[in-house]
Design an enzyme around this catalytic site. Structure first.
Site, PDB file in Angstrom:
ATOM      1  N   CYS A 167       0.664  50.222  37.554  1.00  0.00           N
ATOM      2  CA  CYS A 167      -0.620  50.170  38.250  1.00  0.00           C
ATOM      3  C   CYS A 167      -1.775  50.324  37.257  1.00  0.00           C
ATOM      4  O   CYS A 167      -1.625  50.912  36.195  1.00  0.00           O
ATOM      5  CB  CYS A 167      -0.713  51.311  39.237  1.00  0.00           C
ATOM      6  SG  CYS A 167       0.632  51.356  40.411  1.00  0.00           S
ATOM      7  N   ARG A 179      -0.295  44.499  32.271  1.00  0.00           N
ATOM      8  CA  ARG A 179       0.575  45.647  32.512  1.00  0.00           C
ATOM      9  C   ARG A 179       1.627  45.358  33.569  1.00  0.00           C
ATOM     10  O   ARG A 179       2.572  46.126  33.723  1.00  0.00           O
ATOM     11  CB  ARG A 179      -0.267  46.847  32.966  1.00  0.00           C
ATOM     12  CG  ARG A 179      -1.165  47.380  31.881  1.00  0.00           C
ATOM     13  CD  ARG A 179      -2.290  48.189  32.462  1.00  0.00           C
ATOM     14  NE  ARG A 179      -1.837  49.422  33.075  1.00  0.00           N
ATOM     15  CZ  ARG A 179      -1.878  50.606  32.480  1.00  0.00           C
ATOM     16  NH1 ARG A 179      -2.340  50.710  31.272  1.00  0.00           N
ATOM     17  NH2 ARG A 179      -1.467  51.678  33.099  1.00  0.00           N
ATOM     18  N   TRP A 235       1.640  48.218  41.288  1.00  0.00           N
ATOM     19  CA  TRP A 235       3.023  47.867  40.955  1.00  0.00           C
ATOM     20  C   TRP A 235       3.863  48.718  41.896  1.00  0.00           C
ATOM     21  O   TRP A 235       3.891  49.947  41.766  1.00  0.00           O
ATOM     22  CB  TRP A 235       3.281  48.227  39.501  1.00  0.00           C
ATOM     23  CG  TRP A 235       4.534  47.681  38.917  1.00  0.00           C
ATOM     24  CD1 TRP A 235       4.793  46.375  38.603  1.00  0.00           C
ATOM     25  CD2 TRP A 235       5.692  48.422  38.529  1.00  0.00           C
ATOM     26  NE1 TRP A 235       6.035  46.273  38.046  1.00  0.00           N
ATOM     27  CE2 TRP A 235       6.612  47.506  37.986  1.00  0.00           C
ATOM     28  CE3 TRP A 235       6.059  49.777  38.586  1.00  0.00           C
ATOM     29  CZ2 TRP A 235       7.861  47.890  37.508  1.00  0.00           C
ATOM     30  CZ3 TRP A 235       7.297  50.150  38.101  1.00  0.00           C
ATOM     31  CH2 TRP A 235       8.180  49.218  37.578  1.00  0.00           C
ATOM     32  N   ASN A 255      -2.754  55.919  40.453  1.00  0.00           N
ATOM     33  CA  ASN A 255      -1.615  55.537  39.607  1.00  0.00           C
ATOM     34  C   ASN A 255      -0.643  56.705  39.587  1.00  0.00           C
ATOM     35  O   ASN A 255      -1.077  57.859  39.621  1.00  0.00           O
ATOM     36  CB  ASN A 255      -2.061  55.303  38.163  1.00  0.00           C
ATOM     37  CG  ASN A 255      -2.702  53.950  37.982  1.00  0.00           C
ATOM     38  OD1 ASN A 255      -2.861  53.205  38.937  1.00  0.00           O
ATOM     39  ND2 ASN A 255      -3.085  53.650  36.751  1.00  0.00           N
ATOM     40  N   GLY A 256       0.642  56.412  39.450  1.00  0.00           N
ATOM     41  CA  GLY A 256       1.624  57.489  39.352  1.00  0.00           C
ATOM     42  C   GLY A 256       2.301  57.715  40.693  1.00  0.00           C
ATOM     43  O   GLY A 256       2.303  56.841  41.562  1.00  0.00           O
ATOM     44  N   GLU A 292      17.981  44.122  20.539  1.00  0.00           N
ATOM     45  CA  GLU A 292      16.592  43.747  20.782  1.00  0.00           C
ATOM     46  C   GLU A 292      16.494  42.260  21.158  1.00  0.00           C
ATOM     47  O   GLU A 292      15.734  41.891  22.061  1.00  0.00           O
ATOM     48  CB  GLU A 292      15.762  44.076  19.524  1.00  0.00           C
ATOM     49  CG  GLU A 292      14.319  43.675  19.543  1.00  0.00           C
ATOM     50  CD  GLU A 292      13.483  44.283  20.671  1.00  0.00           C
ATOM     51  OE1 GLU A 292      13.956  45.201  21.352  1.00  0.00           O
ATOM     52  OE2 GLU A 292      12.365  43.793  20.891  1.00  0.00           O
ATOM     53  N   LYS A 304      14.965  40.901  24.604  1.00  0.00           N
ATOM     54  CA  LYS A 304      13.874  39.910  24.665  1.00  0.00           C
ATOM     55  C   LYS A 304      14.274  38.754  25.568  1.00  0.00           C
ATOM     56  O   LYS A 304      13.519  38.345  26.437  1.00  0.00           O
ATOM     57  CB  LYS A 304      13.561  39.323  23.273  1.00  0.00           C
ATOM     58  CG  LYS A 304      12.848  40.176  22.282  1.00  0.00           C
ATOM     59  CD  LYS A 304      11.378  40.314  22.473  1.00  0.00           C
ATOM     60  CE  LYS A 304      11.071  41.439  23.378  1.00  0.00           C
ATOM     61  NZ  LYS A 304      11.114  42.772  22.856  1.00  0.00           N
ATOM     62  N   GLU A 362      14.482  39.801  29.274  1.00  0.00           N
ATOM     63  CA  GLU A 362      13.167  40.161  29.832  1.00  0.00           C
ATOM     64  C   GLU A 362      12.360  38.939  30.243  1.00  0.00           C
ATOM     65  O   GLU A 362      11.751  38.934  31.302  1.00  0.00           O
ATOM     66  CB  GLU A 362      12.316  40.867  28.750  1.00  0.00           C
ATOM     67  CG  GLU A 362      12.561  42.310  28.550  1.00  0.00           C
ATOM     68  CD  GLU A 362      11.604  42.905  27.509  1.00  0.00           C
ATOM     69  OE1 GLU A 362      10.964  43.895  27.833  1.00  0.00           O
ATOM     70  OE2 GLU A 362      11.502  42.381  26.373  1.00  0.00           O
ATOM     71  N   HIS A 409      36.719  44.558  21.499  1.00  0.00           N
ATOM     72  CA  HIS A 409      36.874  45.636  22.481  1.00  0.00           C
ATOM     73  C   HIS A 409      36.254  45.277  23.830  1.00  0.00           C
ATOM     74  O   HIS A 409      35.960  46.172  24.627  1.00  0.00           O
ATOM     75  CB  HIS A 409      36.259  46.926  21.940  1.00  0.00           C
ATOM     76  CG  HIS A 409      36.918  47.408  20.695  1.00  0.00           C
ATOM     77  ND1 HIS A 409      38.195  47.909  20.671  1.00  0.00           N
ATOM     78  CD2 HIS A 409      36.495  47.403  19.407  1.00  0.00           C
ATOM     79  CE1 HIS A 409      38.534  48.219  19.431  1.00  0.00           C
ATOM     80  NE2 HIS A 409      37.510  47.917  18.641  1.00  0.00           N
ATOM     81  N   LYS A 415       4.119  46.536  31.138  1.00  0.00           N
ATOM     82  CA  LYS A 415       3.903  46.799  29.714  1.00  0.00           C
ATOM     83  C   LYS A 415       3.994  48.291  29.410  1.00  0.00           C
ATOM     84  O   LYS A 415       4.597  48.712  28.437  1.00  0.00           O
ATOM     85  CB  LYS A 415       2.517  46.270  29.329  1.00  0.00           C
ATOM     86  CG  LYS A 415       2.159  46.491  27.872  1.00  0.00           C
ATOM     87  CD  LYS A 415       2.924  45.538  27.007  1.00  0.00           C
ATOM     88  CE  LYS A 415       2.735  45.778  25.527  1.00  0.00           C
ATOM     89  NZ  LYS A 415       3.877  45.224  24.782  1.00  0.00           N
TER      90      LYS A 415
HETATM   91  C1  G6P Z   1       8.256  48.857  28.614  1.00  0.00           C
HETATM   92  C2  G6P Z   1       7.762  47.670  27.802  1.00  0.00           C
HETATM   93  C3  G6P Z   1       8.561  47.564  26.511  1.00  0.00           C
HETATM   94  C4  G6P Z   1       8.495  48.861  25.738  1.00  0.00           C
HETATM   95  C5  G6P Z   1       8.922  50.063  26.603  1.00  0.00           C
HETATM   96  C6  G6P Z   1       8.596  51.370  25.914  1.00  0.00           C
HETATM   97  O1  G6P Z   1       9.554  48.621  29.038  1.00  0.00           O
HETATM   98  O2  G6P Z   1       7.899  46.471  28.547  1.00  0.00           O
HETATM   99  O3  G6P Z   1       8.039  46.518  25.720  1.00  0.00           O
HETATM  100  O4  G6P Z   1       9.350  48.784  24.638  1.00  0.00           O
HETATM  101  O5  G6P Z   1       8.197  50.057  27.836  1.00  0.00           O
HETATM  102  O6  G6P Z   1       7.209  51.472  25.794  1.00  0.00           O
HETATM  103  P1  G6P Z   1       6.455  52.249  24.642  1.00  0.00           P
HETATM  104  O7  G6P Z   1       4.992  52.017  24.940  1.00  0.00           O
HETATM  105  O8  G6P Z   1       6.830  53.691  24.794  1.00  0.00           O
HETATM  106  O9  G6P Z   1       6.876  51.678  23.350  1.00  0.00           O
END
Ligand code: G6P
Length: 612
Positions: A2, A27, A74, A98-99, A485, A489, A492, A508, A607
């Protein structure tokens, strides 16, 4: 997550609120709304979907007002519907939030017993009714909010307006970020300063527990009813440089910004091929006492931490543990004295990482243990930076794409700088090795530029992924976290199911998944693990898997039937994880674009994850 924007001005702030919401779109959100006070009335518009839908509605209804609050939601409690979108109203009061209000059900039961009707399934609506109820016993909006806040459990930020106080905006920060933007004859609030950059570059960063009253001319901040002073900070103008420019997506722009971002990050610490004497100078005594390192992080930042573990142990001879913050915070880990706790976070606001940090500090203090805390972070003004003993900034600039790219590679660069510093202090690493690694680090921006030359080739290969349902990423050593990673990616942003594995684990389990339809991405720098990796590639090919190999030219790995090779420049094994991140980012990006997904704001993701 949010987003909140609010303001009180002389002019109409409708457009400022809409522009602010647009700046928070990155976000992730599913509905948006705003409320203004005009001639003793609350005027509200809310829409499901993009801020553009809300903007259209606001243009059609032509509502204006010089005080207002706005929100991107959100969904946490209740579906993404118009009724659940913020602001929520109770008679004369409107609230954005928010929260999470954890005890909202109890509060709701009490409010229903008092005769309040609920029009949404949200936890937020209780706040609007509680403030409305409190205003029956005090005419003062601030006092009413001060009565409500102790009743709320959870982590939250609030913006509140009331038609009887058409010149007052109340802001509450309790566990969720909120800043005040200081204007001239007008003042604003937002959950992210980025939203307010068109109107000001002067900010007050509220602290947990702060309640602020804003009018056009005044800003007063209170803690437990007592006025407190909070400094106004002026923001560096370069941070406002957050537009897509010539790029189609923020993610692509951010991938291409990596050479510069890494250069910025290392420049703060290096002087020629040596560490600057003043780099982390204040921390030297604490660093000389540490016996081990505990890294705590989430998502992509956790993958950076995993690489930090390899480096801390190999280079600085220090035991290093790394753990996902959402696990760490709840499993009552043993807090060990003389440990350096390192939070890695792009935003510095991730709820789980922040909670793990706070809990660790509290438990260390209760046992009288001497620990050192530190943040590697991209946001200088974030909660984590403020709440740790030391910080090292990744100078990547604002990262807008939800999928982290330049924040990740700059985290790796920052980790390496930190490890060199600690290794130097503890005399576990000699000056020659520092000089060799720092020389390589200066070279990294150029190597990344060269790696980016493969973009067209990677675009061509990405076409072979478009119809796939699944994908495996394999690597060994520090390429194992890059495999994780890469898989993160791809899933996501392209929504293809992808898994990253340490190549040694192939037999395994994941080998059972390999068939003609399974693309397998291999990360193959020319290091001491290469022969073992080649055996893993044979195993995949023998089962019909199609290989996509990112490899060093000297690796001897060649294109052949169902084996596609992209050559990555020769780099030292220390820097390989930074450089090999780039082709996996490009691959995921192109696959996602070809599949037509919302690359910068993938579905269901945010984000900055500021709630659990
Ligand atoms: C969300 C974002 C990721 C990020 C993660 C941790 O999932 O989409 O890109 O790696 O949060 O966020 P931070 O701000 O703590 O790196």
């Amino acid at each position: 997550m949010c987003g909140i924007v609010g303001g009180v001005a002389e002019r109409s702030i409708t457009n400022i609120l809409i522009e602010g919401l647009k700046r928070l779109e990155y976000r992730g959100y599913d509905s948006a709304g705003l409320a203004l006070v005009d001639h003793g009335q609350i005027l509200r518009e809310r829409r499901v979907g993009k801020v553009a839908n809300l903007e259209q509605a606001v243009n059609e209804s032509a509502i204006i007002g010089s005080i207002g609050i706005a929100h991107t939601r959100w969904a946490t409690h209740g579906k993404p519907t118009e009724n659940n979108a913020h602001p929520h109203i109770s008679g004369r009061v409107a609230v954005v939030h928010n929260g999470i209000i954890e005890n909202y059900q109890e509060l709701k039961d009490d409010l229903e017993a008092l005769g309040y009707n609920f029009t949404s399934q949200t936890d937020t609506e209780v706040v609007a009714h509680l403030v409305h109820e409190a205003l029956k016993s005090t005419p003062d909006l601030l006092k009413a909010v001060e009565q409500v806040v102790p009743q709320l459990k959870g982590a939250y930020a609030l913006g509140i307006i009331d038609t009887n106080h058409p010149d007052e905006l109340i802001a509450v920060r309790e566990g969720s970020p909120l800043v005040i933007g200081v204007g001239i004859g007008e003042n604003f609030i937002s959950s992210d300063q980025l939203a307010l950059l068109p109107v000001t570059n002067r900010f007050i960063y509220l602290e947990e527990g702060d309640i602020a009253r804003l009018t056009r001319e005044t800003i007063d901040v209170y803690v437990n009813g007592q006025k407190v002073a909070r400094p106004v900070k002026e923001l560096d103008a370069t941070i406002s440089n957050a537009t897509k420019g010539e790029f189609k997506h923020y993610m692509l722009k951010e991938i291409y910004e990596q050479p510069e971002a890494i250069q910025q990050t290392i420049s703060q610490a290096l002087n020629g091929n040596a560490l600057r004497p003043d780099f982390l100078k204040d921390a030297e005594i604490d660093f000389s006492n540490i016996k081990q390192v505990q890294i705590i992080a989430c998502g992509t930042s956790y993958h950076a931490g995993m690489i930090g573990k390899y480096w801390f142990e190999q280079l600085a001879d220090l035991p290093c543990h790394v753990e996902i913050a959402s696990e760490y915070r709840y499993r009552s880990p043993v807090i060990v004295g003389d440990t350096l706790y390192v939070c890695i976070s792009q935003s510095g606001e991730t709820a789980d990482t922040l909670a793990a940090l706070r809990d660790t500090k509290k438990r260390a203090a209760a046992k009288n243990l001497n620990i050192t805390t530190m943040t590697i972070c991209n946001v200088a003004t974030s909660s984590m930076v403020r709440e740790t003993d030391y910080h090292l900034l990744t100078l990547a600039g604002p990262e807008i794409g939800v999928a982290s790219t330049k924040a990740f590679t700059t985290q790796l660069a920052a980790l390496m700088l930190l490890i060199l510093k600690i290794g130097q202090i503890k005399q576990n690493i000699d000056e020659n090795q520092i000089a060799e690694i720092t020389a390589d680090m200066w070279h990294t921006p150029k190597v990344i530029l060269d790696t980016l030359q493969n973009d067209t080739e990677i675009l061509r290969l990405s076409e072979l992924f478009v119809e796939k349902q699944h994908c495996l990423f394999l690597g060994r050593g520090t390429e194992f976290p890059i495999a994780l990673e890469g898989a993160l990616k791809l899933k996501e942003i392209s929504y293809i199911h992808a898994e990253g594995y340490a190549a040694g684990e192939l037999k395994h389990g994941p080998l059972a998944l390999v068939d003609n339809d399974m693309p397998v991405v291999i990360l193959a720098p020319n290091d001491e693990m290469l022969d073992k990796l080649k055996s893993n590639m044979e195993e995949v090919q023998a089962r019909g898997g199609e290989l996509f190999v990112f490899a060093d030219e000297d690796s001897g790995i060649k294109n052949k039937d169902r084996q596609h090779v992209v050559h990555v420049p020769n780099v030292s094994s220390w820097l390989a994880p930074i450089v090999y991140s780039v082709p996996v980012q490009l691959l995921s990006y192109h696959v996602a674009v070809l599949r037509g997904t919302d690359v910068d704001q993938p579905r269901n993701l945010a984000k900055s994850v500021t709630v659990e």
